[in-house]
Design a protein around this motif. Structure first.
Motif, PDB file in Angstrom:
ATOM      1  N   TYR A 218     -47.473 -10.559  70.753  1.00 46.36           N
ATOM      2  CA  TYR A 218     -46.412  -9.753  70.138  1.00 46.36           C
ATOM      3  C   TYR A 218     -46.268 -10.067  68.655  1.00 46.36           C
ATOM      4  O   TYR A 218     -46.014  -9.176  67.834  1.00 46.36           O
ATOM      5  N   ALA A 219     -46.440 -11.337  68.287  1.00 42.99           N
ATOM      6  CA  ALA A 219     -46.410 -11.689  66.865  1.00 42.99           C
ATOM      7  C   ALA A 219     -47.579 -11.047  66.128  1.00 42.99           C
ATOM      8  O   ALA A 219     -47.433 -10.556  64.996  1.00 42.99           O
ATOM      9  N   ALA A 220     -48.747 -11.003  66.770  1.00 46.11           N
ATOM     10  CA  ALA A 220     -49.913 -10.362  66.149  1.00 46.11           C
ATOM     11  C   ALA A 220     -49.679  -8.865  65.989  1.00 46.11           C
ATOM     12  O   ALA A 220     -50.101  -8.265  64.986  1.00 46.11           O
ATOM     13  N   PHE A 221     -49.015  -8.242  66.967  1.00 45.05           N
ATOM     14  CA  PHE A 221     -48.713  -6.814  66.867  1.00 45.05           C
ATOM     15  C   PHE A 221     -47.820  -6.538  65.662  1.00 45.05           C
ATOM     16  O   PHE A 221     -48.061  -5.598  64.892  1.00 45.05           O
ATOM     17  N   ILE A 222     -46.785  -7.344  65.492  1.00 47.70           N
ATOM     18  CA  ILE A 222     -45.870  -7.154  64.361  1.00 47.70           C
ATOM     19  C   ILE A 222     -46.606  -7.346  63.042  1.00 47.70           C
ATOM     20  O   ILE A 222     -46.435  -6.571  62.087  1.00 47.70           O
ATOM     21  N   ALA A 223     -47.449  -8.366  62.983  1.00 46.96           N
ATOM     22  CA  ALA A 223     -48.197  -8.619  61.745  1.00 46.96           C
ATOM     23  C   ALA A 223     -49.165  -7.484  61.437  1.00 46.96           C
ATOM     24  O   ALA A 223     -49.362  -7.105  60.272  1.00 46.96           O
ATOM     25  N   ALA A 224     -49.768  -6.900  62.466  1.00 47.77           N
ATOM     26  CA  ALA A 224     -50.780  -5.865  62.260  1.00 47.77           C
ATOM     27  C   ALA A 224     -50.168  -4.514  61.929  1.00 47.77           C
ATOM     28  O   ALA A 224     -50.761  -3.726  61.192  1.00 47.77           O
ATOM     29  N   THR A 225     -48.993  -4.225  62.463  1.00 45.35           N
ATOM     30  CA  THR A 225     -48.414  -2.881  62.327  1.00 45.35           C
ATOM     31  C   THR A 225     -47.236  -2.807  61.373  1.00 45.35           C
ATOM     32  O   THR A 225     -46.895  -1.723  60.898  1.00 45.35           O
ATOM     33  N   GLY A 226     -46.578  -3.933  61.131  1.00 44.12           N
ATOM     34  CA  GLY A 226     -45.399  -3.907  60.273  1.00 44.12           C
ATOM     35  C   GLY A 226     -44.155  -3.400  60.982  1.00 44.12           C
ATOM     36  O   GLY A 226     -43.073  -3.374  60.387  1.00 44.12           O
ATOM     37  N   SER A 227     -44.277  -2.990  62.225  1.00 41.79           N
ATOM     38  CA  SER A 227     -43.107  -2.551  62.995  1.00 41.79           C
ATOM     39  C   SER A 227     -42.533  -3.737  63.751  1.00 41.79           C
ATOM     40  O   SER A 227     -43.221  -4.728  63.998  1.00 41.79           O
ATOM     41  N   ARG A 228     -41.256  -3.627  64.154  1.00 42.38           N
ATOM     42  CA  ARG A 228     -40.591  -4.778  64.751  1.00 42.38           C
ATOM     43  C   ARG A 228     -39.666  -4.353  65.897  1.00 42.38           C
ATOM     44  O   ARG A 228     -38.447  -4.317  65.734  1.00 42.38           O
ATOM     45  N   PRO A 229     -40.206  -4.063  67.063  1.00 42.75           N
ATOM     46  CA  PRO A 229     -39.348  -3.885  68.237  1.00 42.75           C
ATOM     47  C   PRO A 229     -38.907  -5.247  68.774  1.00 42.75           C
ATOM     48  O   PRO A 229     -39.510  -6.280  68.485  1.00 42.75           O
ATOM     49  N   ALA A 230     -37.832  -5.232  69.562  1.00 39.53           N
ATOM     50  CA  ALA A 230     -37.416  -6.440  70.273  1.00 39.53           C
ATOM     51  C   ALA A 230     -38.309  -6.644  71.491  1.00 39.53           C
ATOM     52  O   ALA A 230     -39.029  -5.730  71.915  1.00 39.53           O
ATOM     53  N   LEU A 231     -38.255  -7.826  72.057  1.00 43.03           N
ATOM     54  CA  LEU A 231     -38.925  -8.128  73.313  1.00 43.03           C
ATOM     55  C   LEU A 231     -37.863  -8.556  74.314  1.00 43.03           C
ATOM     56  O   LEU A 231     -37.160  -9.561  74.098  1.00 43.03           O
ATOM     57  N   LEU A 232     -37.698  -7.779  75.388  1.00 43.02           N
ATOM     58  CA  LEU A 232     -36.740  -8.102  76.444  1.00 43.02           C
ATOM     59  C   LEU A 232     -37.509  -8.679  77.629  1.00 43.02           C
ATOM     60  O   LEU A 232     -38.467  -8.076  78.110  1.00 43.02           O
TER      61      LEU A 232
END
Length: 328
Positions: A218-232
């Motif tokens: 999930y951290a890699a996803f945020i770094a790659a896309t610049g988007s920031r959803p929460a994780l529930l």
């Protein structure tokens, strides 16, 4: 369809395709065109939902799409008789389980026709219902759908609240599977506040170390896309919730992830309520709307826009049907 054999041992021993083998099925291939003219927008929506989410119980379908359980049962029986839907009922130690509905052969043919696709493109097979019924992940899949159908149906009792978007595990994998594979992705809206979130539905079958390892993705996803959803992260028990909170807190902080946890011990019927605790040392449990306020810099996941690779059946299905007002 022919009777499905039930294994003597293992996950498949708990399920039966009783409903699919004992109810009359008057529809034939030649009836598909005539039947299509009799189906409502809600019927077609339900076929798409079952293609997307694989299996929904009578209660879950009624919660989303009907004004009463009786009207839902009546319509579902009709759709089953015409093979738009297929179904099975799990065996239970006591009492009886609700009917579990899947996409039927005529439903698959109708969806393919509406999308201008060959039926094989849907991935539907005559054995689909059996594979779902006997799958060891059935309880997990039903748990995900139970949680999210409650959230989607919130709109019926609280205008302006509910799910604006709900992607299944399969749809999420199609978009982001090279980085993450969440159990679902959704947008919770309550008036103006929006909570975009990935869902991890934890049944306790994985060791905490494996759950922790998912945070890196999930951290890699945020770094790659610049988007920031929460994780529930939703667990089955409060003790599992506490175990994972102790294990994940440091990693979530180091990776700068917005993570909140809850469990079925808190609630199973109103998951929008004050049951979610951010993974922070002094955080208190709050509502989904409270999480959106607590994390004002969240943003929807990248990759939601349609692409040339999409077909009408890979685009998101609205969480609620178009014609709930109809009683049939």
């Amino acid at each position: 369809m022919s009777a499905l054999p039930r294994p003597a041992h293992g996950p498949g021993s708990r399920y039966t395709a009783r409903a699919a083998t004992t109810r009359p099925r008057p529809a034939r291939d030649g009836d598909v065109a005539a039947l299509a003219r009799r189906l409502t927008g809600r019927d077609l929506w339900l076929a798409r939902m079952l293609h997307e989410h694989r299996v929904l119980t009578t209660h879950q379908i009624a919660r989303l799409a009907y004004t009463s359980a009786r009207s839902a049962q009546r319509r579902l029986r009709t759709l089953h008789e015409h093979a738009v839907l297929d179904s099975f009922r799990p065996l239970t130690a006591s009492g009886s389980a609700p009917e579990h509905y899947t996409l039927g052969p005529v439903g698959a043919a109708l969806l393919a026709a509406h999308a201008g696709l060959d039926p094989t493109a849907l991935g539907w097979r005559p054995t689909t219902t059996g594979r779902i019924a006997y799958s060891p992940s059935l309880g997990h899949d039903l748990g995900v759908n139970e949680l999210l159908t409650h959230l989607a149906a919130r709109t019926h009792t609280a205008s302006g609240s509910g799910l604006a978007l709900w992607l299944s595990e399969r749809s999420a994998a199609r978009r982001w599977g090279d980085i993450i594979r969440p159990d679902a992705y959704a947008h919770w809206r309550d008036g103006d506040p929006l909570l975009p979130f990935f869902l991890e539905y934890d049944t306790g079958s994985q060791p905490p170390a494996r759950v922790e390892a998912k945070l890196t993705g999930y951290a890699a996803f945020i770094a790659a896309t610049g988007s920031r959803p929460a994780l529930l992260l939703h667990t089955r028990t409060a003790s599992r919730d506490q175990t994972l909170r102790r294990r994940l807190a440091a990693a979530a902080r180091e990776l700068d992830l917005q993570v909140a946890t809850s469990s079925a011990d808190f609630t199973t019927t109103d998951p929008w309520g004050p049951w979610w605790a951010p993974l922070e040392p002094t955080a208190h449990r709050t509502t989904l709307t409270g999480l959106a306020a607590h994390w004002p810099h969240l943003s929807p996941a990248a990759g939601l826009e349609p692409t040339d690779a999409d077909t009408p059946l890979t685009l998101p299905v609205p969480p609620l049907p178009p014609d709930l007002g109809s009683g049939s």
